[in-house]
Scaffold this active site. Sequence first.
Site, PDB file in Angstrom:
ATOM      1  N   TRP A 162       0.801  -1.220   0.000  1.00 38.34           N
ATOM      2  CA  TRP A 162       0.000   0.000   0.000  1.00 38.34           C
ATOM      3  C   TRP A 162       0.832   1.268   0.000  1.00 38.34           C
ATOM      4  O   TRP A 162       0.308   2.353  -0.199  1.00 38.34           O
ATOM      5  CB  TRP A 162      -0.937   0.014   1.215  1.00 38.34           C
ATOM      6  N   ASN A 163       2.141   1.167   0.292  1.00 36.29           N
ATOM      7  CA  ASN A 163       2.865   2.431   0.514  1.00 36.29           C
ATOM      8  C   ASN A 163       3.164   3.191  -0.780  1.00 36.29           C
ATOM      9  O   ASN A 163       3.258   4.411  -0.764  1.00 36.29           O
ATOM     10  CB  ASN A 163       4.114   2.227   1.376  1.00 36.29           C
ATOM     11  N   LYS A 182      -2.041  -8.080  -7.921  1.00 36.97           N
ATOM     12  CA  LYS A 182      -2.949  -7.928  -6.784  1.00 36.97           C
ATOM     13  C   LYS A 182      -2.424  -6.805  -5.895  1.00 36.97           C
ATOM     14  O   LYS A 182      -1.419  -6.953  -5.193  1.00 36.97           O
ATOM     15  CB  LYS A 182      -3.047  -9.206  -5.947  1.00 36.97           C
ATOM     16  N   PRO A 183      -3.096  -5.636  -5.956  1.00 37.90           N
ATOM     17  CA  PRO A 183      -2.673  -4.547  -5.077  1.00 37.90           C
ATOM     18  C   PRO A 183      -3.122  -4.811  -3.641  1.00 37.90           C
ATOM     19  O   PRO A 183      -4.014  -5.635  -3.406  1.00 37.90           O
ATOM     20  CB  PRO A 183      -3.407  -3.333  -5.655  1.00 37.90           C
ATOM     21  N   ALA A 184      -2.542  -4.107  -2.698  1.00 42.96           N
ATOM     22  CA  ALA A 184      -2.988  -4.222  -1.303  1.00 42.96           C
ATOM     23  C   ALA A 184      -4.448  -3.768  -1.204  1.00 42.96           C
ATOM     24  O   ALA A 184      -4.856  -2.834  -1.895  1.00 42.96           O
ATOM     25  CB  ALA A 184      -2.116  -3.343  -0.408  1.00 42.96           C
ATOM     26  N   CYS A 233      10.351   1.533   2.177  1.00 38.60           N
ATOM     27  CA  CYS A 233      11.307   0.467   2.471  1.00 38.60           C
ATOM     28  C   CYS A 233      12.740   0.983   2.459  1.00 38.60           C
ATOM     29  O   CYS A 233      13.624   0.334   2.974  1.00 38.60           O
ATOM     30  CB  CYS A 233      11.147  -0.663   1.471  1.00 38.60           C
ATOM     31  N   GLU A 281      11.067  -8.027  -3.390  1.00 38.74           N
ATOM     32  CA  GLU A 281      11.510  -6.705  -2.903  1.00 38.74           C
ATOM     33  C   GLU A 281      10.912  -6.572  -1.513  1.00 38.74           C
ATOM     34  O   GLU A 281       9.732  -6.259  -1.363  1.00 38.74           O
ATOM     35  CB  GLU A 281      10.966  -5.593  -3.810  1.00 38.74           C
ATOM     36  N   LEU A 282      11.727  -6.803  -0.492  1.00 38.43           N
ATOM     37  CA  LEU A 282      11.160  -6.947   0.865  1.00 38.43           C
ATOM     38  C   LEU A 282      11.545  -5.771   1.755  1.00 38.43           C
ATOM     39  O   LEU A 282      11.884  -4.707   1.278  1.00 38.43           O
ATOM     40  CB  LEU A 282      11.608  -8.294   1.449  1.00 38.43           C
ATOM     41  N   GLU A 334      12.019  -2.884  11.286  1.00 33.57           N
ATOM     42  CA  GLU A 334      11.711  -1.863  10.280  1.00 33.57           C
ATOM     43  C   GLU A 334      10.654  -0.958  10.923  1.00 33.57           C
ATOM     44  O   GLU A 334       9.526  -1.394  11.170  1.00 33.57           O
ATOM     45  CB  GLU A 334      11.167  -2.547   9.039  1.00 33.57           C
ATOM     46  N   GLY A 380       6.782  -6.304  -0.548  1.00 36.75           N
ATOM     47  CA  GLY A 380       6.066  -6.274   0.721  1.00 36.75           C
ATOM     48  C   GLY A 380       7.010  -6.672   1.844  1.00 36.75           C
ATOM     49  O   GLY A 380       8.234  -6.548   1.722  1.00 36.75           O
ATOM     50  N   SER A 381       6.442  -7.157   2.920  1.00 39.89           N
ATOM     51  CA  SER A 381       7.254  -7.455   4.103  1.00 39.89           C
ATOM     52  C   SER A 381       8.050  -8.747   3.912  1.00 39.89           C
ATOM     53  O   SER A 381       7.664  -9.629   3.142  1.00 39.89           O
ATOM     54  CB  SER A 381       6.338  -7.592   5.316  1.00 39.89           C
TER      55      SER A 381
END
Length: 475
Positions: free
Chosen positions: A154-155, A178-180, A288, A254-255, A378, A232-233
């Site tokens: 979502w960011n 699939k977006p948040a 991130c 990409e975490l 984080e 994402g996370s």
Amino acid sequence: MHNPDLVARPPNVARGSTTGPPPPSFTVLNPADGEIIDWLPEADAEDARLAVERAAAAFADWSGLSARERSACLYRWAALLRAEQQPLAEQLSAEQGKPLAEALGEIEYSASYLQWFAEEAPRIYGDTIPAPDRSKRIMVTKQPVGVVAAITPWNFPMAMLARKAGAALAAGCTFVGKPAHETPLSALALQRLALQAGIPAGVFELVTGSDSAAIGEVLTQHPLIAKFSFTGSTRVGRLLAAQCSSTVKRVSLELGGNAPFIVFADADIEAALDGLMLAKFRNAGQTCVCANRVLVQAEIYDEFAERLRQRMMDLQVGPLIHERAAVAVRQLVADALFVGARQLWPPADHADGLGRGNRVTPTLLADVTNSMAVAQSEIFGPVVPLISFTGEAEAIRLANDTEYGLASYLYTRDSARLWRVADALQFGMVGMNDAAISNAAAPFGGMKQSGYGREGSRYGLDDYLEIKYLSMGGL
Ligand code: NAP
């Protein structure tokens, strides 16, 4: 402000229909005031399967276009984003909570990736290799991997999708994203503009729903999907990478990050402060690549802390995405104070304290150690933990003492040190006297548990291409 006409409504939705029972739906909230700004039908696993099948059906035609034809579509897509920059930014700001100026920046940033990959599409070169045998020729060609699935956070609700889809479509792949569920509207606007740009239906599919586990299972396990890309996370990335193993999908991750921001005593302190304000507070600290730990050499520690405190006194940041996120950030601050950190800002009698609801007051902590939770997690909020170090070796050791390896920053006027420390940092990206490191020309990505794969730059296409070796004999 959200304008419903900006988004492509998912199929089978009669919005506002008064006949029949309403389909299961989920709401989109404005983080600034908690108001409902839209609702969307819940996509489920079956919708995800159908989207994958549409993308698979579209693959032959899309990959069969010339690179120039695909490039032209991507150029048009970028131009349409730029033409609607203002309303798209207003919508993005409403669903995500970032200030309008940052949202405008995200629309341009998204367009810049589409443009970049429009430029790269005609430059997907192969190779010829001298053969060991005179009667042979060896050639290497590159082909699109096939259908790509992606899950994004979502960011950066538009940019994270545009960065992946731009590369995938340039390579000749079709795409299911699939977006948040917090921020589906920017994604749906991107889809509407894709169609308007002449990208055929099925090439850029979206699945919007709040049951991310059910949708994610399809996108990570469907045999028609060749490649899975996730931003994402680290926690969810680990899970999804494991799910991809049953069908041996190519995976890019990409975490999360835990960026050190190192300031040596010989640095231009004003420039370091400018850089830190940018690298820490963009999107209220929810990126991130945000500076997560600020390592300051002992000789300038007190001066740096005071100058930073003064800059933070008038600072206003937007809301965090939801209250849960803000509570977690305030908890990290409370934990740090409990184990010996000092709160330099806000003062104890500050009217808002550490913040309320989904708002967090920009907070400056001194006397932090690298083992505290605030330094190892984080943060994803507007909190600056200051850590003191004495020399170069200690700065490198502290900076690398994390499971993450995404972005890092260092400030010094000593050019030999600049290169030495940059080489020693175990991070995929190093800002050397630079805090604005992300752009379409550069390879974005991490090391260690921040993931693998690169987005943007000429390397960004590699994840979407198969290398095929052709051996011709009998010459
Ligand atoms: P998250 O919880 O991992 O969610 C990211 C995406 O994964 C969302 O679309 C989410 O959907 C989905 N998801 C969550 N659980 C899932 C599951 N079990 N199966 C399938 N999908 C699932 O991360 P976040 O809190 O939204 O985003 C912040 C994280 O993203 C931070 O760690 C940040 O560092 C990272 N990030 C990394 C980069 C990068 O380039 N390295 C860029 C931006 C952000 P729902 O939200 O709909 O549940």
